[in-house]
Design a protein around this motif. Structure first.
Motif, PDB file in Angstrom:
ATOM      1  N   GLY A 198      -8.393   7.259  -8.213  1.00  0.00           N
ATOM      2  CA  GLY A 198      -9.575   6.928  -7.428  1.00  0.00           C
ATOM      3  C   GLY A 198      -9.281   6.699  -5.957  1.00  0.00           C
ATOM      4  O   GLY A 198      -8.447   7.371  -5.355  1.00  0.00           O
ATOM      5  N   GLU A 199      -9.942   5.697  -5.414  1.00  0.00           N
ATOM      6  CA  GLU A 199      -9.867   5.432  -3.978  1.00  0.00           C
ATOM      7  C   GLU A 199      -8.810   4.411  -3.598  1.00  0.00           C
ATOM      8  O   GLU A 199      -8.806   3.893  -2.483  1.00  0.00           O
ATOM      9  CB  GLU A 199     -11.233   4.961  -3.487  1.00  0.00           C
ATOM     10  CG  GLU A 199     -12.308   6.003  -3.645  1.00  0.00           C
ATOM     11  CD  GLU A 199     -13.657   5.516  -3.180  1.00  0.00           C
ATOM     12  OE1 GLU A 199     -13.729   4.523  -2.446  1.00  0.00           O
ATOM     13  OE2 GLU A 199     -14.645   6.147  -3.553  1.00  0.00           O
ATOM     14  N   GLY A 200      -7.930   4.057  -4.497  1.00  0.00           N
ATOM     15  CA  GLY A 200      -6.879   3.092  -4.197  1.00  0.00           C
ATOM     16  C   GLY A 200      -7.238   1.700  -4.678  1.00  0.00           C
ATOM     17  O   GLY A 200      -8.333   1.456  -5.172  1.00  0.00           O
ATOM     18  N   ASP A 216       3.426  10.685  -6.643  1.00  0.00           N
ATOM     19  CA  ASP A 216       4.269  11.070  -7.780  1.00  0.00           C
ATOM     20  C   ASP A 216       3.419  11.414  -8.995  1.00  0.00           C
ATOM     21  O   ASP A 216       3.684  12.389  -9.701  1.00  0.00           O
ATOM     22  CB  ASP A 216       5.250   9.956  -8.141  1.00  0.00           C
ATOM     23  CG  ASP A 216       6.351   9.785  -7.119  1.00  0.00           C
ATOM     24  OD1 ASP A 216       6.533  10.688  -6.270  1.00  0.00           O
ATOM     25  OD2 ASP A 216       7.035   8.751  -7.156  1.00  0.00           O
ATOM     26  N   PHE A 217       2.392  10.618  -9.253  1.00  0.00           N
ATOM     27  CA  PHE A 217       1.494  10.838 -10.386  1.00  0.00           C
ATOM     28  C   PHE A 217       0.818  12.201 -10.264  1.00  0.00           C
ATOM     29  O   PHE A 217       0.717  12.939 -11.241  1.00  0.00           O
ATOM     30  CB  PHE A 217       0.464   9.705 -10.435  1.00  0.00           C
ATOM     31  CG  PHE A 217      -0.455   9.752 -11.619  1.00  0.00           C
ATOM     32  CD1 PHE A 217      -0.026   9.316 -12.861  1.00  0.00           C
ATOM     33  CD2 PHE A 217      -1.757  10.200 -11.484  1.00  0.00           C
ATOM     34  CE1 PHE A 217      -0.875   9.348 -13.955  1.00  0.00           C
ATOM     35  CE2 PHE A 217      -2.612  10.233 -12.566  1.00  0.00           C
ATOM     36  CZ  PHE A 217      -2.173   9.805 -13.811  1.00  0.00           C
ATOM     37  N   LYS A 248       0.835  -1.206   0.000  1.00  0.00           N
ATOM     38  CA  LYS A 248       0.000   0.000   0.000  1.00  0.00           C
ATOM     39  C   LYS A 248       0.866   1.251   0.000  1.00  0.00           C
ATOM     40  O   LYS A 248       0.569   2.218  -0.701  1.00  0.00           O
ATOM     41  CB  LYS A 248      -0.945   0.009   1.195  1.00  0.00           C
ATOM     42  CG  LYS A 248      -1.900   1.187   1.171  1.00  0.00           C
ATOM     43  CD  LYS A 248      -2.881   1.120   2.312  1.00  0.00           C
ATOM     44  CE  LYS A 248      -3.900   2.228   2.292  1.00  0.00           C
ATOM     45  NZ  LYS A 248      -3.504   3.510   1.837  1.00  0.00           N
ATOM     46  N   ALA A 249       1.948   1.239   0.742  1.00  0.00           N
ATOM     47  CA  ALA A 249       2.845   2.394   0.791  1.00  0.00           C
ATOM     48  C   ALA A 249       3.450   2.665  -0.583  1.00  0.00           C
ATOM     49  O   ALA A 249       3.575   3.830  -0.996  1.00  0.00           O
ATOM     50  CB  ALA A 249       3.941   2.162   1.823  1.00  0.00           C
ATOM     51  N   VAL A 250       3.813   1.613  -1.298  1.00  0.00           N
ATOM     52  CA  VAL A 250       4.373   1.776  -2.647  1.00  0.00           C
ATOM     53  C   VAL A 250       3.331   2.388  -3.576  1.00  0.00           C
ATOM     54  O   VAL A 250       3.619   3.333  -4.320  1.00  0.00           O
ATOM     55  CB  VAL A 250       4.883   0.427  -3.201  1.00  0.00           C
ATOM     56  CG1 VAL A 250       5.201   0.520  -4.677  1.00  0.00           C
ATOM     57  CG2 VAL A 250       6.090  -0.051  -2.416  1.00  0.00           C
ATOM     58  N   LEU A 251       2.111   1.866  -3.535  1.00  0.00           N
ATOM     59  CA  LEU A 251       1.059   2.397  -4.401  1.00  0.00           C
ATOM     60  C   LEU A 251       0.693   3.834  -4.017  1.00  0.00           C
ATOM     61  O   LEU A 251       0.433   4.663  -4.891  1.00  0.00           O
ATOM     62  CB  LEU A 251      -0.170   1.492  -4.355  1.00  0.00           C
ATOM     63  CG  LEU A 251       0.031   0.094  -4.931  1.00  0.00           C
ATOM     64  CD1 LEU A 251      -1.232  -0.736  -4.767  1.00  0.00           C
ATOM     65  CD2 LEU A 251       0.456   0.139  -6.384  1.00  0.00           C
ATOM     66  N   ASP A 252       0.703   4.144  -2.738  1.00  0.00           N
ATOM     67  CA  ASP A 252       0.441   5.522  -2.293  1.00  0.00           C
ATOM     68  C   ASP A 252       1.531   6.466  -2.806  1.00  0.00           C
ATOM     69  O   ASP A 252       1.239   7.593  -3.219  1.00  0.00           O
ATOM     70  CB  ASP A 252       0.351   5.599  -0.777  1.00  0.00           C
ATOM     71  CG  ASP A 252      -0.922   4.974  -0.228  1.00  0.00           C
ATOM     72  OD1 ASP A 252      -1.868   4.719  -1.004  1.00  0.00           O
ATOM     73  OD2 ASP A 252      -0.959   4.715   1.000  1.00  0.00           O
TER      74      ASP A 252
END
Length: 60
Positions: free
Chosen positions: A48-50, A15-16, A6-10
């Motif tokens: 979106g919401e992850g 960055d995005f 989750k931390a990586v995707l956050d």
């Protein structure tokens, strides 16, 4: 492991969000065409919401 993922995707989302709008559009299109995950998944993660999996795990 879930919290690390989750931390990586956050971080990817952060960055995005920092990219100019035209770069975000190009990157999103490129990711969707890559065949890695679906366009809906990329949208959820980057805009979106992850990742839907994380929303399901939050209820556990």
């Amino acid at each position: 492991m879930v919290s690390t993922s989750k931390a990586v995707l956050d971080a990817m989302r952060e960055d995005f969000e920092q990219l100019p709008a035209d770069a975000r559009t190009k990157l999103f299109e490129m990711l969707c065409q890559s065949g890695v995950e679906s366009a809906d998944w990329w949208w959820d993660v980057l805009v979106g919401e992850g990742d839907p999996l994380y929303r399901e795990l939050e209820t556990i």
